[in-house]
Write an enzyme that holds these catalytic residues in place. Structure first.
Site, PDB file in Angstrom:
ATOM      1  N   GLU A 106      30.976  37.401  30.058  1.00  0.00           N
ATOM      2  CA  GLU A 106      31.699  38.764  29.473  1.00  0.00           C
ATOM      3  C   GLU A 106      32.755  38.514  28.639  1.00  0.00           C
ATOM      4  O   GLU A 106      33.598  37.587  28.731  1.00  0.00           O
ATOM      5  CB  GLU A 106      32.186  39.481  30.681  1.00  0.00           C
ATOM      6  CG  GLU A 106      31.390  40.677  31.348  1.00  0.00           C
ATOM      7  CD  GLU A 106      32.398  41.608  31.907  1.00  0.00           C
ATOM      8  OE1 GLU A 106      31.722  42.609  32.490  1.00  0.00           O
ATOM      9  OE2 GLU A 106      33.543  41.450  31.823  1.00  0.00           O
ATOM     10  N   CYS A 126      33.484  30.837  38.760  1.00  0.00           N
ATOM     11  CA  CYS A 126      34.667  30.207  38.783  1.00  0.00           C
ATOM     12  C   CYS A 126      34.782  29.485  40.360  1.00  0.00           C
ATOM     13  O   CYS A 126      34.328  29.954  41.188  1.00  0.00           O
ATOM     14  CB  CYS A 126      35.823  31.135  38.463  1.00  0.00           C
ATOM     15  SG  CYS A 126      37.446  30.364  38.859  1.00  0.00           S
ATOM     16  N   CYS A 133      39.774  37.961  43.625  1.00  0.00           N
ATOM     17  CA  CYS A 133      39.193  38.123  42.255  1.00  0.00           C
ATOM     18  C   CYS A 133      37.580  38.060  42.424  1.00  0.00           C
ATOM     19  O   CYS A 133      36.950  37.268  43.055  1.00  0.00           O
ATOM     20  CB  CYS A 133      39.471  36.914  41.466  1.00  0.00           C
ATOM     21  SG  CYS A 133      38.475  36.662  39.880  1.00  0.00           S
TER      22      CYS A 133
HETATM   23  N1  SAH Z   1      41.052  31.821  35.913  1.00  0.00           N
HETATM   24  C1  SAH Z   1      42.382  32.186  35.093  1.00  0.00           C
HETATM   25  C2  SAH Z   1      41.959  33.311  33.861  1.00  0.00           C
HETATM   26  C3  SAH Z   1      40.940  34.273  34.435  1.00  0.00           C
HETATM   27  S1  SAH Z   1      41.494  35.589  35.452  1.00  0.00           S
HETATM   28  C4  SAH Z   1      43.265  32.686  35.998  1.00  0.00           C
HETATM   29  O1  SAH Z   1      43.083  33.175  37.018  1.00  0.00           O
HETATM   30  O2  SAH Z   1      44.623  32.898  35.229  1.00  0.00           O
HETATM   31  C5  SAH Z   1      42.765  36.428  34.503  1.00  0.00           C
HETATM   32  C6  SAH Z   1      43.834  37.309  35.352  1.00  0.00           C
HETATM   33  O3  SAH Z   1      43.120  38.368  36.067  1.00  0.00           O
HETATM   34  C7  SAH Z   1      44.334  36.315  36.067  1.00  0.00           C
HETATM   35  O4  SAH Z   1      45.821  36.670  35.986  1.00  0.00           O
HETATM   36  C8  SAH Z   1      44.078  37.052  37.546  1.00  0.00           C
HETATM   37  O5  SAH Z   1      45.217  36.660  38.493  1.00  0.00           O
HETATM   38  C9  SAH Z   1      43.858  38.448  37.283  1.00  0.00           C
HETATM   39  N2  SAH Z   1      43.072  38.801  38.233  1.00  0.00           N
HETATM   40  C10 SAH Z   1      41.650  38.654  39.023  1.00  0.00           C
HETATM   41  N3  SAH Z   1      41.072  39.425  39.646  1.00  0.00           N
HETATM   42  C11 SAH Z   1      41.986  40.566  39.622  1.00  0.00           C
HETATM   43  C12 SAH Z   1      41.834  41.999  39.727  1.00  0.00           C
HETATM   44  N4  SAH Z   1      40.728  42.296  40.794  1.00  0.00           N
HETATM   45  N5  SAH Z   1      42.703  42.728  39.711  1.00  0.00           N
HETATM   46  C13 SAH Z   1      43.736  42.540  38.637  1.00  0.00           C
HETATM   47  N6  SAH Z   1      44.012  41.090  38.144  1.00  0.00           N
HETATM   48  C14 SAH Z   1      43.089  40.376  38.695  1.00  0.00           C
HETATM   49 FE1  SF4 Z   2      38.909  31.858  38.903  1.00  0.00          FE
HETATM   50 FE2  SF4 Z   2      39.587  34.570  39.538  1.00  0.00          FE
HETATM   51 FE3  SF4 Z   2      41.308  32.832  40.438  1.00  0.00          FE
HETATM   52 FE4  SF4 Z   2      41.150  33.210  37.743  1.00  0.00          FE
HETATM   53  S1  SF4 Z   2      41.708  34.428  39.572  1.00  0.00           S
HETATM   54  S2  SF4 Z   2      41.308  31.232  38.890  1.00  0.00           S
HETATM   55  S3  SF4 Z   2      38.956  33.619  37.471  1.00  0.00           S
HETATM   56  S4  SF4 Z   2      39.070  33.087  41.012  1.00  0.00           S
END
Ligand code: SAH
Ligand code: SF4
Length: 368
Positions: A106, A126, A133
């Site tokens: 995406e 991931c 997440c």
């Molecule tokens: N893997 C990297 C980048 C992708 S995730 C990371 O974790 O930083 C991007 C952002 O989305 C991260 O800050 C993560 O903490 C947040 N995130 C993941 N799942 C989420 C959710 N269900 N609700 C809100 N933020 C979320």
């Molecule tokens: Fe991976 Fe989701 Fe954790 Fe980002 S927040 S490191 S995408 S598992």
């Protein structure tokens, strides 16, 4: 759960023909030399791919007909293709991209008055296993290639008819942990920042990481280094290790030290992303500890109310608590913003992607 990111992520299967998409200008020069052409033609190819955004060899009017025929016969020009687009009432569009091996990822296009921000994926799935997440719950399928990273940008710019003079911001906040795919990410940066292509300034690119200290240190030494965002998400090791397994390898102290030695330019700050999980990470005590942590290096805090997704077991915070935490941080002298996820009506917000075929979300707005 034991860490799964200590090994390299799987890669896309080997291709039978070279793919010109995603190659740096220098690599395109080498490719042309291997076809018996002068290296400088690589610049024409590069500009055709990134500036004109031609997607078929026959469109390359800056190359001779015989060379186009040769490229057609021997070299692929293959970007990811948009297979589904969902527009949100707020103007953002979530795109689902199909990859050559059938996987899907995406990206999100978010227009603002003075720029467009593109949220990009770095991996299929991931490995980091963060419990809140949806992507983390999929596990890691494979790294994206440089062509697949750059291709998300090119495909979205083509789809939206992006005017050449409109600034582009990139945020790596879609699927995947970008620092677990650093080699391809760096090749993609070289392509995306090249002045003869899209010429996106490194300061307009933000990489968000869950906290791989080895990757943060490697990124620090890269000459065209992007900005850094850290997904902090908890303020004690006990809590953080529970929701982010990576914290068992690099804890809050190790992270603070890595961020403290990250070479910032004058005025530059590290963004601390903080997902608010009701009753888990959103206490006022958390707010006070977050303020103390944020003061250890130049930073700003981005509070992200949890985007609920099926089966997560977590809840979004109350509005009153979001306001209280915001006030607490601001009173402590911390620059704080709340990310209101764009595209929530089409499930386009952070962490909502469950399976490649069921729309997930990417993040919302910009850091600045
Ligand atoms: N893997 C990297 C980048 C992708 S995730 C990371 O974790 O930083 C991007 C952002 O989305 C991260 O800050 C993560 O903490 C947040 N995130 C993941 N799942 C989420 C959710 N269900 N609700 C809100 N933020 C979320
Ligand atoms: Fe991976 Fe989701 Fe954790 Fe980002 S927040 S490191 S995408 S598992």
């Amino acid at each position: 759960m034991s860490p799964r990111w200590d090994a390299p992520a799987p890669e896309a299967g080997p291709a039978s023909r070279p793919n010109a998409a995603g190659l740096t200008r220098a690599a395109l020069g080498d490719l042309l030399v291997s076809l018996g052409e002068p290296a400088w033609r690589g610049r024409q190819l590069f500009s055709g791919l990134l500036r004109q955004r031609w997607t078929r060899w026959e469109a390359f009017s800056n190359l001779s007909k015989p060379l186009r025929a040769r490229l057609e016969a021997e070299v692929d020009l293959h970007w990811p293709t948009i297979v589904q687009s969902q527009a949100s009432a707020d103007g953002s569009t979530k795109h689902l991209f199909g990859l050559a091996d059938g996987h899907q990822i995406e990206g999100v296009h978010m227009p603002y008055e003075d720029r467009v921000t593109l949220c990009l994926s770095s991996q299929v799935g991931c490995a980091m296993g963060c419990t809140f997440c949806a992507t983390g719950q999929m596990g890691i399928l494979r790294n994206l290639s440089a062509a697949e990273i750059v291709g998300q940008v090119v495909a979205m710019l083509i789809h939206h008819g992006h005017p050449a003079d409109r600034p582009i911001n990139l945020v790596f906040m879609g699927m995947g942990e970008p620092l677990h795919n650093l080699d391809h990410l760096m090749t993609a940066f070289e392509v995306l920042t090249d002045p003869e292509g899209l010429a996106i300034p490194p300061r307009r690119i933000t990489v968000s990481t869950s906290g791989l200290v080895s990757g943060i240190d490697r990124l620090a030494s890269y000459p065209r280094r992007p900005r850094l965002a850290l997904s902090l998400n908890a303020t004690t090791d006990e809590h953080r290790s529970r929701i982010m397994p990576v914290n068992r390898v690099w804890n809050l102290e190790a992270l603070a030290e890595a961020l403290g030695r990250f070479p910032l330019q004058s005025g530059e700050r590290i963004t601390l992303e903080y997902v608010l999980l009701k009753g888990v990470t959103d206490s006022l005590e958390d707010g006070r500890r977050l303020a103390a942590y944020a003061r250890r290096f130049p930073s700003k805090v981005n509070l992200i109310p949890f985007n609920a997704h099926e089966g997560s077991g977590f809840l979004p915070p109350d509005e009153a608590r979001i306001r209280a935490l915001c006030g607490l941080l601001a009173d402590a002298g911390i620059t704080v913003s709340v990310r209101r996820s764009r595209g929530q009506d089409v499930a386009g917000a952070c962490g909502q992607l469950v399976r490649p075929k069921s729309p997930r979300m990417a993040p919302s707005g910009d850091e600045d």
